[in-house]
Design a protein around this motif. Structure first.
Motif, PDB file in Angstrom:
ATOM      1  N   SER A 123       0.724   0.270   5.996  1.00 42.96           N
ATOM      2  CA  SER A 123       1.050   0.758   4.658  1.00 42.96           C
ATOM      3  C   SER A 123       2.382   1.501   4.658  1.00 42.96           C
ATOM      4  O   SER A 123       2.838   2.011   5.686  1.00 42.96           O
ATOM      5  N   GLU A 133      -8.601   3.308   4.175  1.00 41.79           N
ATOM      6  CA  GLU A 133      -9.098   1.927   4.150  1.00 41.79           C
ATOM      7  C   GLU A 133     -10.614   1.997   4.247  1.00 41.79           C
ATOM      8  O   GLU A 133     -11.176   2.264   5.303  1.00 41.79           O
ATOM      9  N   HIS A 168      -3.735  -0.749   5.794  1.00 41.41           N
ATOM     10  CA  HIS A 168      -3.103   0.504   6.205  1.00 41.41           C
ATOM     11  C   HIS A 168      -2.938   0.568   7.720  1.00 41.41           C
ATOM     12  O   HIS A 168      -2.811   1.644   8.294  1.00 41.41           O
ATOM     13  N   ARG A 187       2.594   4.378   9.907  1.00 45.19           N
ATOM     14  CA  ARG A 187       3.160   3.908   8.651  1.00 45.19           C
ATOM     15  C   ARG A 187       4.488   3.175   8.854  1.00 45.19           C
ATOM     16  O   ARG A 187       5.272   3.523   9.735  1.00 45.19           O
ATOM     17  N   CYS A 191       0.823  -1.219   0.000  1.00 42.90           N
ATOM     18  CA  CYS A 191       0.000   0.000   0.000  1.00 42.90           C
ATOM     19  C   CYS A 191       0.857   1.270   0.000  1.00 42.90           C
ATOM     20  O   CYS A 191       1.120   1.866   1.042  1.00 42.90           O
ATOM     21  N   SER A 226      -0.040   4.864   2.254  1.00 43.57           N
ATOM     22  CA  SER A 226      -1.491   5.038   2.088  1.00 43.57           C
ATOM     23  C   SER A 226      -2.151   5.400   3.412  1.00 43.57           C
ATOM     24  O   SER A 226      -1.904   4.776   4.433  1.00 43.57           O
TER      25      SER A 226
END
Length: 563
Positions: free
Chosen positions: A448, A556, A421, A481, A170, A451
């Motif tokens: 992710s 998401e 994510h 992330r 992602c 994303s």
């Protein structure tokens, strides 16, 4: 030949340990005068003429490592966002593989042809290499030399030194920079598994961190090529590709959000004929930009992506394709729970998976999977809400496979998942609503790369903590992330969650190990071995809040929900 228990240390590759002592038995292979193109041999052009600077603008990559070889990839693209910028004719490309940075000890070399009908991409299947060994490689074309890539072959036989790899997913271009790859490229890994959403098909937006090329969603081959080329232009992504072999699979955004076989997200807006043409274009562009073997070359509407890679006697990695053969998402939870015809994989792929899981060839069975297996309610209290695009929408098949996990025929199954994510670490059970159901495996859903942009962990935790109280199979969840690094040996699998402070600056973000998860061999389920104190998460959030704020292109979503 079996892999040595210890990796040799006698040669010099910058940053990474490198193989020494292949010796005279690995003499260089001369450049052939014939090349194989589409199953037939043809004379390679002796020269293609000079090419401008930037012909290797998209970098280099390797993939699908075997004990004796690997795939090498590049694409000639001096003008990458305008179709590549190459003349519409075949172009010769030379390649070489060596033991050392200076290419003084070349062990394999050859020549191939970059074809215009394949976007002037190159997929070289190198064999005759040593198992469990490190190499460097590069390409030449038109008087230009590519960046140098590094790769590693798979081990063979008994693996006593373990296996280390990362998985990621992602990477929406518009939602953030690929700062996580800056850290990932500095790891020491045997391979990277990418679990889907390599590109996003969404329209360009000017309020996000950076803007997609083009004027709308890609539909044609030229448009998908340009979108892939834009993503490939990122220097951190290029560095991560050049550092290790990648094993890739797709999810939905490589084609169309939430597509299922020949059914688009919005069938009222895309006719069956239009979507089939779009799918064919997306498949072709995907192949052209991934380090896949030529056996994966698209044939019309089909691309053979599910496959199995073995790493000695330690790991079978079963790479799934949960888009190309799946049934349409069900409309209701009742249908998801009772309809035996609903399939995520199709019959052939399920049979292939079952055969591979039960062959008893390795200590661990790892599944490179796209969408979440574990039950994931989105609403606290008596009302249940599920995303039926996930395995929650295909419950009969899921239960059948999870019962197989618990049958004693599958050694140490662990599902590795993308899409969400978020990081979501769960025990797997055949019936998540039955408190007495046995734990039969583990799932580690990774977050992710970009994303969803910079997240708000506090709001996320406030939403899901009440649901977690009703979901005892959830062991950990977080929405920041990063990526996951896995260390596997005969006794356990340790998965380390690496998080970055922000994806809203192009480089220099701090990376940290925020949590560690352990699966013990012979003991189904997963435990949280380490979790960073709340103060660390709060400091990271404060640094994000002190920086710029952007809109987010992709979240998401709950486009397919059932109650």
């Amino acid at each position: 030949m079996e892999a040595s228990p210890e990796r040799p240390t006698g040669a010099s590759l910058s940053r990474r340990l490198f193989v020494a002592g292949l010796g005279a038995s690995a003499a260089a292979v001369s450049v052939p005068s014939l090349i194989r193109v589409d199953g037939a041999y043809a004379a390679a052009p002796s020269t293609g003429g000079s090419l401008p600077d930037g012909v290797f603008s998209l970098g280099v990559a390797s993939g699908d490592p075997l004990p004796d070889g690997v795939v090498l990839w590049t694409r000639l693209a001096p003008d990458p966002l305008a179709g590549g910028g190459m003349p519409s004719r075949p172009y010769p490309v030379e390649w070489e593989v060596a033991e050392d940075d200076a290419f003084a000890r070349v062990v394999r070399r050859g020549r191939t042809v970059a074809l215009p009908q394949e976007g002037h991409s190159v997929h070289v299947e190198v064999d005759g290499l040593e198992s469990g060994a490190d190499y460097v490689y590069r390409f030449r074309a038109g008087g230009r030399i590519s960046p140098v890539g590094r790769t590693r072959t798979a081990p063979a036989g008994a693996v006593s030194s373990g296996l280390r790899f990362a998985f990621a997913s992602c990477q929406n271009w518009q939602d953030g920079y690929y700062t996580a790859y800056e850290a990932l490229a500095a790891e020491d890994l045997d391979f990277v598994a990418f679990l889907g959403d390599y590109i996003y098909e969404s329209v360009p937006r000017t309020t996000t961190v950076r803007t997609h090329e083009g004027t709308g969603e890609p539909v044609t081959l030229a448009e998908y090529r340009n979108r892939h080329a834009q993503y490939r232009s990122d220097p951190n992504l290029q560095a991560a590709h050049a550092a290790f072999p990648w094993i890739v699979t797709w999810d939905d955004h490589e084609v169309d959000n939430n597509w299922a076989d020949e059914i688009p997200q919005d069938p009222d807006l895309q006719t069956p004929e239009a979507f089939r043409a779009r799918r064919e274009a997306a498949f072709q562009a995907y192949y052209e930009h991934m380090p896949l073997r030529r056996g994966a070359r698209p044939r019309g509407l089909d691309l053979q992506l599910y496959r199995r890679l073995r790493f000695g006697d330690l790991v079978d990695l079963h790479v799934l394709d949960t888009r190309q053969y799946r049934s349409d998402q069900p409309a209701t939870l009742e249908a998801a729970s009772t309809d035996p015809s609903l399939t995520m994989t199709g019959e052939d792929q399920e049979r292939w998976l079952v055969d591979g899981l039960t062959d008893g060839g390795t200590r661990w069975n790892l599944l490179a999977n796209q969408v979440m297996w574990a039950q994931n309610d989105r609403t606290a209290g008596p009302e249940d809400t599920f995303d039926l695009d996930n395995w929650d929408g295909y419950r009969v098949q899921r239960r059948r496979l999870l019962e197989l996990f618990g049958s004693g025929q599958v050694a140490n199954p662990v599902v590795l998942t993308g899409d969400r994510h978020c990081t979501w670490v769960c025990d797997l059970e055949p019936d998540f609503d039955d408190p007495s159901a046995p734990v039969v495996g583990a799932e580690i859903t990774g977050t992710s790369i970009s994303s969803g942009g910079d997240s708000d962990p506090d709001a996320f935790q406030q939403t899901y903590r009440p649901i977690a109280a009703e979901s005892p199979h959830w062991k950990f969840f977080d929405n920041q992330r990063g990526y996951v690094v896995c260390d596997v040996d005969g006794e356990r699998m340790l998965s380390s969650l690496r998080l970055v402070d922000t994806v809203w600056q192009p480089s220099g973000a701090t990376v940290r190990t925020a949590a560690e998860f352990v699966v013990e061999a012979g003991a189904p389920g997963v435990t949280v071995e380490f979790q960073e104190p709340p103060a660390v998460t709060q400091r990271a959030q404060a640094r994000r809040e002190a920086g710029p704020v952007y809109d987010v292109d992709d979240t998401e979503d709950l486009a397919d929900v059932g109650r």
